[in-house]
Scaffold this motif. Structure first.
Motif, PDB file in Angstrom:
ATOM      1  N   ASN A  30       0.823  -1.218   0.000  1.00 42.03           N
ATOM      2  CA  ASN A  30       0.000   0.000   0.000  1.00 42.03           C
ATOM      3  C   ASN A  30       0.856   1.268   0.000  1.00 42.03           C
ATOM      4  N   GLU A  31       1.940   1.245   0.750  1.00 43.33           N
ATOM      5  CA  GLU A  31       2.798   2.430   0.835  1.00 43.33           C
ATOM      6  C   GLU A  31       3.421   2.767  -0.518  1.00 43.33           C
ATOM      7  N   ILE A  32       3.948   1.753  -1.194  1.00 45.41           N
ATOM      8  CA  ILE A  32       4.556   1.978  -2.504  1.00 45.41           C
ATOM      9  C   ILE A  32       3.492   2.375  -3.524  1.00 45.41           C
ATOM     10  N   ASP A  33       2.340   1.715  -3.492  1.00 43.86           N
ATOM     11  CA  ASP A  33       1.256   2.070  -4.415  1.00 43.86           C
ATOM     12  C   ASP A  33       0.841   3.528  -4.237  1.00 43.86           C
ATOM     13  N   ASN A  34       0.761   3.982  -3.001  1.00 42.99           N
ATOM     14  CA  ASN A  34       0.377   5.379  -2.738  1.00 42.99           C
ATOM     15  C   ASN A  34       1.445   6.349  -3.229  1.00 42.99           C
ATOM     16  N   LEU A  35       2.725   5.990  -3.047  1.00 45.00           N
ATOM     17  CA  LEU A  35       3.821   6.825  -3.560  1.00 45.00           C
ATOM     18  C   LEU A  35       3.727   6.944  -5.079  1.00 45.00           C
ATOM     19  N   TYR A  36       3.462   5.829  -5.716  1.00 44.56           N
ATOM     20  CA  TYR A  36       3.377   5.813  -7.182  1.00 44.56           C
ATOM     21  C   TYR A  36       2.221   6.697  -7.655  1.00 44.56           C
ATOM     22  N   ALA A  43       5.669  16.827  -4.050  1.00 45.69           N
ATOM     23  CA  ALA A  43       4.646  15.840  -3.685  1.00 45.69           C
ATOM     24  C   ALA A  43       5.244  14.672  -2.910  1.00 45.69           C
ATOM     25  N   LEU A  44       6.523  14.363  -3.197  1.00 43.35           N
ATOM     26  CA  LEU A  44       7.214  13.259  -2.519  1.00 43.35           C
ATOM     27  C   LEU A  44       8.254  13.790  -1.537  1.00 43.35           C
ATOM     28  N   SER A  45       7.947  14.920  -0.923  1.00 44.55           N
ATOM     29  CA  SER A  45       8.932  15.602  -0.065  1.00 44.55           C
ATOM     30  C   SER A  45       9.351  14.778   1.146  1.00 44.55           C
TER      31      SER A  45
END
Length: 199
Positions: A78-84, A121-123
């Motif tokens: 879920n964490e990686i999917d949200n980052l993507y 966005a990915l700060s």
């Protein structure tokens, strides 16, 4: 180079376990594997033909990521999917988790004019500037005057102090086996719980 952005996800994993899960599921994923194989040829065409917009490579990365994530339930979470999703929403056109998946580093294809938005966005992630180079694999060697990079083709003395990053991963463990087999006696490593990539 100027269309790619690399980030450290902060998610740690044993890449060998992720790779093992992919191998165990290989029989169920033959169509996806064939498609990934074809995508490599398509990517080469995009990068070598000036009449094809470079943006198509980002779209290809996106397709490849959605394909790769179906190979094993350990490739993403879920964490990686949200980052993507966050990066895509901010202007990236595609990306992928590097290596086996499950964490580590994630690479995005982003037009230069959108890169500041993606970075913001990915700060919470560590942005890792990088550049391609043509000299091949190198070994980081420690000498009293500091660290330096040594091309693998150069000769190392058996007592040279050698640091191997990612020593439990596929490539790092192969380096360790090579050095041990060839009687190198001064290898040192660092476990991920003692190595802080974010500071």
């Amino acid at each position: 180079n100027n269309h790619l952005m690399l980030f450290f996800t902060g998610v740690s994993r044993f890449s060998s376990q992720v790779a093992e899960s992919q191998i165990a599921n290989m029989g169920n994923c033959l169509p996806q594997m064939h498609e990934l194989y074809d995508m490599a040829e398509e990517g080469s065409s995009i990068l070598t033909r000036p009449n094809i917009p470079l943006e198509e490579f980002g779209k290809l990365l996106d397709r490849a990521w959605h394909n790769k994530r179906s190979l094993s339930n350990m490739i993403t979470n879920n964490e990686i999917d949200n980052l993507y999703k966050t990066a895509i929403k901010a202007g990236a056109s595609g990306g992928k988790v590097l290596g086996a998946g499950g964490g580590g580093f994630i690479l995005f294809f982003v037009k230069p004019e959108n890169q500041e938005k993606v970075k913001n966005a990915l700060s919470k992630l560590t942005h890792v500037p990088f550049a391609f180079e043509n000299t091949g694999s190198k070994v980081v060697v420690y000498q009293p005057n500091g660290f330096w990079l040594l091309p693998m083709s150069d000769e190392l003395k058996n007592n040279t102090k050698i640091y191997v990053a990612g020593h439990k991963g596929l490539i790092g463990s192969a380096f360790i086996r090579f050095f041990v087999k060839n009687d190198y006696t001064n290898i040192f490593v660092q476990d991920r719980n003692k190595l802080d990539l974010c500071s």
